[in-house]
Design a protein around this motif. Structure first.
Motif, PDB file in Angstrom:
ATOM      1  N   PHE A 174      -9.559   6.178  -8.839  1.00 34.65           N
ATOM      2  CA  PHE A 174     -10.524   6.723  -7.623  1.00 34.65           C
ATOM      3  C   PHE A 174     -10.543   5.254  -6.449  1.00 34.65           C
ATOM      4  O   PHE A 174     -11.908   4.978  -6.191  1.00 34.65           O
ATOM      5  N   VAL A 175      -9.562   4.998  -6.107  1.00 38.31           N
ATOM      6  CA  VAL A 175      -9.636   3.686  -5.100  1.00 38.31           C
ATOM      7  C   VAL A 175      -8.674   4.257  -3.819  1.00 38.31           C
ATOM      8  O   VAL A 175      -7.443   4.908  -4.144  1.00 38.31           O
ATOM      9  N   ASP A 176      -9.515   4.525  -2.813  1.00 40.29           N
ATOM     10  CA  ASP A 176      -8.471   5.084  -1.584  1.00 40.29           C
ATOM     11  C   ASP A 176      -8.302   3.670  -0.596  1.00 40.29           C
ATOM     12  O   ASP A 176      -9.041   2.487  -0.727  1.00 40.29           O
ATOM     13  N   LEU A 177      -7.370   4.000   0.216  1.00 35.16           N
ATOM     14  CA  LEU A 177      -7.069   3.170   1.437  1.00 35.16           C
ATOM     15  C   LEU A 177      -8.200   3.605   2.568  1.00 35.16           C
ATOM     16  O   LEU A 177      -8.092   4.727   3.153  1.00 35.16           O
ATOM     17  N   VAL A 178      -8.919   2.958   2.960  1.00 36.23           N
ATOM     18  CA  VAL A 178      -9.884   3.264   3.989  1.00 36.23           C
ATOM     19  C   VAL A 178      -9.733   1.997   5.241  1.00 36.23           C
ATOM     20  O   VAL A 178      -9.875   1.032   4.923  1.00 36.23           O
ATOM     21  N   ASP A 179      -9.082   2.579   6.242  1.00 42.82           N
ATOM     22  CA  ASP A 179      -8.594   1.730   7.357  1.00 42.82           C
ATOM     23  C   ASP A 179      -7.625   0.441   6.836  1.00 42.82           C
ATOM     24  O   ASP A 179      -8.006  -0.678   7.126  1.00 42.82           O
ATOM     25  N   GLY A 180      -6.982   0.984   5.934  1.00 43.49           N
ATOM     26  CA  GLY A 180      -6.162   0.068   5.332  1.00 43.49           C
ATOM     27  C   GLY A 180      -6.640  -0.853   4.276  1.00 43.49           C
ATOM     28  O   GLY A 180      -5.800  -1.582   3.441  1.00 43.49           O
ATOM     29  N   ARG A 181      -7.858  -0.743   4.024  1.00 44.12           N
ATOM     30  CA  ARG A 181      -8.301  -1.814   2.935  1.00 44.12           C
ATOM     31  C   ARG A 181      -8.776  -0.745   1.583  1.00 44.12           C
ATOM     32  O   ARG A 181      -9.278   0.213   1.573  1.00 44.12           O
ATOM     33  N   PRO A 182      -8.362  -1.370   0.256  1.00 46.04           N
ATOM     34  CA  PRO A 182      -8.953  -0.547  -0.916  1.00 46.04           C
ATOM     35  C   PRO A 182     -10.144  -0.495  -1.011  1.00 46.04           C
ATOM     36  O   PRO A 182     -10.963  -1.669  -0.744  1.00 46.04           O
ATOM     37  N   THR A 183     -10.535   0.648  -1.293  1.00 52.81           N
ATOM     38  CA  THR A 183     -12.151   1.010  -1.410  1.00 52.81           C
ATOM     39  C   THR A 183     -12.437   2.011  -2.530  1.00 52.81           C
ATOM     40  O   THR A 183     -11.763   2.954  -2.535  1.00 52.81           O
ATOM     41  N   GLN A 184     -13.485   1.705  -3.264  1.00 56.31           N
ATOM     42  CA  GLN A 184     -13.832   2.477  -4.294  1.00 56.31           C
ATOM     43  C   GLN A 184     -14.470   3.608  -4.024  1.00 56.31           C
ATOM     44  O   GLN A 184     -15.401   3.686  -2.785  1.00 56.31           O
ATOM     45  N   ARG A 185     -14.139   5.025  -4.443  1.00 60.78           N
ATOM     46  CA  ARG A 185     -14.542   5.969  -3.957  1.00 60.78           C
ATOM     47  C   ARG A 185     -16.041   6.288  -4.120  1.00 60.78           C
ATOM     48  O   ARG A 185     -16.613   6.071  -5.158  1.00 60.78           O
ATOM     49  N   ALA A 186     -16.945   6.282  -2.961  1.00 62.63           N
ATOM     50  CA  ALA A 186     -18.476   6.145  -2.941  1.00 62.63           C
ATOM     51  C   ALA A 186     -19.006   7.565  -3.715  1.00 62.63           C
ATOM     52  O   ALA A 186     -20.244   7.378  -4.207  1.00 62.63           O
ATOM     53  N   SER A 187     -18.296   8.341  -3.747  1.00 61.99           N
ATOM     54  CA  SER A 187     -18.830  10.014  -4.339  1.00 61.99           C
ATOM     55  C   SER A 187     -18.821   9.842  -5.720  1.00 61.99           C
ATOM     56  O   SER A 187     -19.530  10.602  -6.384  1.00 61.99           O
ATOM     57  N   LEU A 188     -18.290   8.687  -6.345  1.00 59.68           N
ATOM     58  CA  LEU A 188     -18.155   8.777  -7.992  1.00 59.68           C
ATOM     59  C   LEU A 188     -19.769   8.714  -8.354  1.00 59.68           C
ATOM     60  O   LEU A 188     -20.409   7.676  -7.954  1.00 59.68           O
ATOM     61  N   LEU A 189     -20.162   9.412  -9.267  1.00 61.05           N
ATOM     62  CA  LEU A 189     -21.727   9.416  -9.858  1.00 61.05           C
ATOM     63  C   LEU A 189     -21.600   8.536 -10.826  1.00 61.05           C
ATOM     64  O   LEU A 189     -20.660   8.753 -12.081  1.00 61.05           O
TER      65      LEU A 189
END
Ligand SMILES: Cc1ncc(COP(=O)(O)O)c(C=O)c1O
Length: 452
Positions: A174-189
């Motif tokens: 659950f790691v996405d590219l957001v504006d090209g930067r690796p970002t942990q998915r905030a919705s993970l509970l």
């Protein structure tokens, strides 16, 4: 006139309100069951995702058989969701039902293998070309365990995934590219671990990014669907996998291919059909005909390293496996599915009807001059709100529109056609008929005519 994805948005809102009312008026029994369940079930459903549909309350199912199911109010649906692939070979395939009934008289679970284990191992090796296999109860677990084995066997900690991927509830991915930067998915509970130090994420079809991600030789494996199916559909560009595999070999990185959805592309999966050689192969959902189970396979070389890792480890729990894994019921279901259900003939039927569906959708979209496109991977078809198929997860995400999806889904559902609640996927099973396809196309056409 405000438009969105080529749709008259004011009119869409009016259609949505009308469709919600129609849904409610026609389903008093589902509504009553929803209210009753809400007394004791969190969010009123046994799994909170069951509220992610387009409906004002959950549809309660009475029976599901072949390509259709009936709800508590007696409405019959042509099912193109098919349990989001769990029932890709139709609801309750006869050979699986027969095997389960026979096994039920002989025991459910013993934490010991029976003859089915040997037969299923042989069937998997013969079909998918990998010599060694292990089992899990879900594709999520199979992927989780596959990653553990890959890290253990290579002694490396990093993994690589593609932006927009989904491999089940495997925290690592659950790691996405957001504006090209690796970002942990905030919705993970409840996720308290920082996933970024161990998961690298790159865009699908981006060989340069993959090369950079693998360059330091620290990556245990790349976990991937051979064609992405969970962010809408994203197909590999010609030559992508050939080059990607060459990079992985050069860097000593394993390739774990998750065919849980792309098994729609043929009886041996997408990888074999396209010359992709996986070190690890994962398949869940339909492999037991809808009974909970999953499998994962090892190449000979990787299997030797994995076994050595276990032998070298101190005694104690490996962290891999669950008690009911490979129970007798699921083994009998897999045996029946692999030997009697996943046949070439079944796939031929599915492909022919899926092609009719994809062609019909494309023609309907063209007739209404909407800026949407259609992609198909074997029995799996998807329409997306973009003029040309997306090349990566970022493009695919940009083409998503939850509200419009839900409106189209509800419109179809009120006309007896169910498609997947997440994006716009439609799956054809061996029991799907041309009448089912035509019913979907007719409803889709009517929907677009109203929205345009
Ligand atoms: C490619 C892929 N792998 C794994 C999974 C996880 O399957 P399950 O939810 O049955 O564990 C999914 C679920 O959608 C999937 O799409």
């Amino acid at each position: 006139m405000p438009t969105r994805q080529g749709v008259n948005w004011d009119r869409a809102q009016r259609v949505l309100a009308r469709e919600r009312e129609a849904f409610i008026a026609a389903r008093p029994k589902s509504q009553a069951l929803s209210a009753r369940a809400a007394q004791h079930l969190l969010f009123g459903v046994p799994l909170h995702w069951m509220n992610d549909w387009s409906t004002p309350f959950s549809l309660y199912v009475e029976t599901a058989r072949g390509a259709t199911f009936t709800d508590a109010d007696g409405h019959r649906y042509a099912d193109f969701c098919l349990g989001d692939t769990g029932a890709m070979f139709g609801h309750a395939p006869e050979p699986v039902g027969r095997a389960l009934a026979a096994q039920a008289a002989r025991g459910f679970t013993t934490m010991l293998p029976g003859e089915d284990a040997a037969v299923v191992g042989e069937a998997l090796a013969e079909r998918f070309g990998l010599p060694y296999w292990q089992f899990a109860m879900t594709a999520s677990d199979a992927n989780r365990f596959a990653l553990r084995w890959a890290r253990a066997a290579t002694g490396r900690q990093q993994i690589v995934v593609f932006n927009g991927c989904y491999h089940g509830t495997v925290d690592d991915v659950f790691v996405d590219l957001v504006d090209g930067r690796p970002t942990q998915r905030a919705s993970l509970l409840g996720q308290v671990h920082n996933l970024l130090p161990y998961t690298r994420v790159v865009e699908f079809n981006d060989l340069g990014a993959l090369e950079r991600a693998l360059a330091d030789g620290e990556v245990a494996c790349v976990l991937a669907e051979p064609a992405m199916t969970n962010v809408g559909m994203v197909l590999p560009e010609p030559g992508f996998w050939r080059e990607a595999q060459a990079l992985m070999r050069r860097c000593g990185t394993l390739l774990a291919i998750d065919e849980t959805h792309t098994i729609s592309s043929g009886p041996r999966g997408y990888a074999q059909a396209h010359g992709i050689e996986a070190d690890l192969f994962v398949l869940g959902k339909p492999v037991g005909g809808g009974v909970p189970c999953a499998v994962y396979g090892f190449s000979a070389e990787f299997a030797a390293r994995a076994q050595q890792a276990k032998l070298d480890a101190p005694p104690g729990h490996s962290g891999i496996g669950t008690t009911l894994t490979a129970n007798m019921l699921s083994m009998s279901a897999m045996r029946a599915t692999l030997t009697e259900v996943m046949t070439d003939a079944a796939y031929e039927h599915m492909f022919a009807l899926a092609a009719r569906l994809a062609d019909g959708l494309s023609a309907t979209i063209a007739r209404h001059a909407l800026p949407w496109c259609v992609t198909r991977v074997g029995a799996r078809t998807e329409f997306q709100f973009c003029t040309t198929p997306p090349r990566n997860g970022t493009e695919a995400r940009a083409a998503m529109d939850d509200e419009l999806e839900h409106l189209v889904h509800l419109y179809l559902l009120n006309r007896g056609v169910l498609i997947t609640p997440f994006h716009n996927m439609m799956l054809v099973c061996p029991d799907t008929t041309t009448a089912d396809i035509d019913r979907l196309l007719e409803a889709f056409d009517a929907c677009l005519a109203e929205l345009k």
